[in-house]
Design an enzyme around this catalytic site. Structure first.
Site, mmCIF file in Angstrom:
data_model
loop_
_atom_site.group_PDB
_atom_site.id
_atom_site.type_symbol
_atom_site.label_atom_id
_atom_site.label_comp_id
_atom_site.label_asym_id
_atom_site.label_seq_id
_atom_site.Cartn_x
_atom_site.Cartn_y
_atom_site.Cartn_z
ATOM 1 N N CYS A 117 0.832 -1.211 0.000
ATOM 2 C CA CYS A 117 0.000 0.000 0.000
ATOM 3 C C CYS A 117 0.862 1.255 0.000
ATOM 4 O O CYS A 117 0.541 2.242 -0.674
ATOM 5 C CB CYS A 117 -0.921 0.017 1.221
ATOM 6 S SG CYS A 117 -2.009 -1.409 1.312
ATOM 7 N N ARG A 136 -7.828 -4.420 -3.215
ATOM 8 C CA ARG A 136 -7.375 -3.250 -3.986
ATOM 9 C C ARG A 136 -8.360 -3.022 -5.138
ATOM 10 O O ARG A 136 -8.170 -3.548 -6.236
ATOM 11 C CB ARG A 136 -5.959 -3.481 -4.522
ATOM 12 C CG ARG A 136 -4.950 -3.702 -3.450
ATOM 13 C CD ARG A 136 -3.553 -3.963 -3.942
ATOM 14 N NE ARG A 136 -2.795 -4.571 -2.855
ATOM 15 C CZ ARG A 136 -2.273 -3.900 -1.829
ATOM 16 N NH1 ARG A 136 -2.398 -2.600 -1.767
ATOM 17 N NH2 ARG A 136 -1.632 -4.538 -0.865
HETATM 18 C C1 BEZ Z 1 0.588 -4.582 1.874
HETATM 19 O O1 BEZ Z 1 1.788 -4.791 1.918
HETATM 20 O O2 BEZ Z 1 0.125 -3.511 1.513
HETATM 21 C C2 BEZ Z 1 -0.339 -5.685 2.271
HETATM 22 C C3 BEZ Z 1 0.000 -6.968 1.934
HETATM 23 C C4 BEZ Z 1 -0.835 -8.008 2.312
HETATM 24 C C5 BEZ Z 1 -1.999 -7.726 3.022
HETATM 25 C C6 BEZ Z 1 -2.339 -6.411 3.321
HETATM 26 C C7 BEZ Z 1 -1.511 -5.385 2.939
#
Ligand code: BEZ
Length: 233
Positions: free
Chosen positions: A50, A133
């Site tokens: 993110c 997402r």
């Molecule tokens: C992230 O790194 O943004 C992420 C990865 C897996 C689950 C939730 C967020």
């Protein structure tokens, strides 16, 4: 399991909501009349994928705004988490040549999951507690024009997000369809002829600007300059 909202579909009006954001309260899509909007969700503040995405959105914000498109983000975190995360991104994170990235588009506080549920951003088989997402492309009339959902572990392709926006604006402005992997300057597809007679005439009338591969598949030239002259409209 709790009843879920239906997935908002292409061609439908964007579901309405009011929300608190890092840029104050918004009334959606009312506040965005006459603008394109990319409404997107991310799973969680203070997570790496993110963060990489937000830095990229921040870096490209002006490119989207130049296309008359506003960005609106969302996660099911609260306002103070959002503020602290965005401040950390600005003050501390240097990543792939990006630094000092200030996010000035609104990031929605959706701890209640009210908006996430309306837009089917919660997809329980992927996560019960975090949004996937999601990316909704909403046109100046408030109509959903394209939707892309990515899972938690895969960051979005921003080149593709911009290509989709430019593609939708080109479809609207020139009343054409766009072939696989289309980019401005590539040939565009002439809408399918409504009668066999028109199709036949079209096949016979091919010139240097138009090429038919068969009666149902004709392309024509559309210059990059012509496309660019209409973008953001
Ligand atoms: C992230 O790194 O943004 C992420 C990865 C897996 C689950 C939730 C967020």
């Amino acid at each position: 399991m709790e009843e879920m909202n239906a997935m908002p579909r292409i061609g439908e009006k964007a579901p309405e909501f009011e929300a608190v954001t890092t840029q104050g309260k918004i009334k959606f899509p009312h506040d965005y009349k006459n603008k394109w909007v990319i409404l997107f969700s991310h799973p969680s503040d203070f997570t790496p994928v993110c963060t990489s995405e937000f830095m990229t959105f921040g870096k490209m914000q002006k490119e989207f705004e130049d296309l008359n498109c506003q960005l609106v983000g969302l996660s099911v975190d609260g306002l103070y988490s959002h503020i602290a995360w965005l401040r950390t991104i600005k003050d501390k994170i240097r990543y792939r040549g990006m630094e000092n990235i200030e996010i000035t588009f609104p990031l929605i506080d959706d701890v209640t999951m009210n908006v996430a549920k309306k837009y089917r951003m919660i997809q329980p088989e992927e996560s019960q507690t975090a949004a996937v997402r999601a990316v909704f492309f909403i046109d100046p009339e408030g109509v959903i024009r394209a939707v892309i959902y990515y899972p938690l572990a895969l960051g979005r392709n921003f080149d593709e997000l911009k290509r989709v926006l430019i593609g939708l604006q080109t479809v609207d402005n020139f009343k054409v369809a766009l072939p696989a992997d289309w980019r401005p300057g590539d040939e565009v597809i002439v809408p399918t002829a409504s009668t066999a007679q028109i199709a036949k005439e079209r096949m016979e009338k091919q010139d240097e600007n138009m090429q038919c591969y068969d009666w149902f598949f004709c392309t024509k030239k559309l210059s990059k300059e012509d496309v660019e002259s209409k973008l953001g409209k």
